[in-house]
Motif scaffolding. Structure first.
Motif, short mmCIF file in Angstrom:
data_model
loop_
_atom_site.label_atom_id
_atom_site.label_comp_id
_atom_site.label_asym_id
_atom_site.label_seq_id
_atom_site.Cartn_x
_atom_site.Cartn_y
_atom_site.Cartn_z
N ILE A 298 4.39 -7.53 -9.66
CA ILE A 298 5.71 -7.41 -9.04
C ILE A 298 5.64 -6.57 -7.78
CG2 ILE A 298 8.03 -6.44 -9.37
CD1 ILE A 298 7.85 -7.39 -12.28
N GLU A 299 4.87 -5.48 -7.81
CA GLU A 299 4.71 -4.66 -6.61
C GLU A 299 4.06 -5.45 -5.48
OE1 GLU A 299 2.54 -1.11 -7.53
OE2 GLU A 299 4.01 -0.44 -9.02
N LEU A 300 3.04 -6.23 -5.82
CA LEU A 300 2.36 -7.04 -4.82
C LEU A 300 3.32 -8.09 -4.25
CD1 LEU A 300 -0.29 -7.67 -3.36
CD2 LEU A 300 -0.85 -9.20 -5.25
N MET B 79 6.54 -10.07 0.18
CA MET B 79 7.82 -10.57 0.69
C MET B 79 8.37 -9.63 1.76
SD MET B 79 9.48 -11.98 -2.85
CE MET B 79 11.00 -12.54 -2.13
N GLY B 80 8.15 -8.35 1.59
CA GLY B 80 8.60 -7.38 2.60
C GLY B 80 7.88 -7.57 3.91
N PHE B 81 6.56 -7.76 3.86
CA PHE B 81 5.80 -7.99 5.09
C PHE B 81 6.26 -9.27 5.78
CE2 PHE B 81 2.35 -5.21 3.26
CZ PHE B 81 2.49 -4.21 4.21
N VAL B 82 6.50 -10.32 5.02
CA VAL B 82 6.96 -11.58 5.60
C VAL B 82 8.32 -11.38 6.25
CG1 VAL B 82 7.72 -13.93 5.06
CG2 VAL B 82 5.59 -13.07 4.11
N PHE B 83 9.22 -10.68 5.58
CA PHE B 83 10.55 -10.44 6.13
C PHE B 83 10.47 -9.64 7.43
CE2 PHE B 83 14.44 -7.90 6.48
CZ PHE B 83 15.37 -8.92 6.53
#
Length: 83
Positions: free
Chosen positions: A9-11, A16-20
């Motif tokens: 889940i952390e990964l 998803m954060g990096f993509v955003f």
């Protein structure tokens, strides 16, 4: 199993954060480039019909005889396959 799931889940959240963040940066970079290009480009002519880029009237791609034959074929097809 719980530790493995929390790592997954952390990964996922990190990915998803990096993509955003990348997409947000991409949007702002695109907007910035658009503003720079419009600032340094020459203005569009007021009357596009006088410019050299104006579209010329398109010639008909099908001669009238062929168009009439196509119309008759469509009418014949529709009359045979009418429900």
């Amino acid at each position: 199993m719980s530790e493995l799931m929390s790592q997954a889940i952390e990964l996922m959240v990190a990915g998803m954060g990096f993509v955003f963040v990348f997409l947000v940066i991409l949007v702002f970079a695109t907007l910035l480039m658009s503003k720079i290009i419009t600032r340094f480009s020459e203005p569009e002519p007021a009357t596009p019909a006088r410019s050299s880029r104006a579209k010329k009237p398109a010639r008909p791609s099908v001669d009238p005889g062929t168009a009439e034959a196509i119309k008759k074929a469509i009418a014949q097809y529709r009359s045979r396959h009418k429900k």
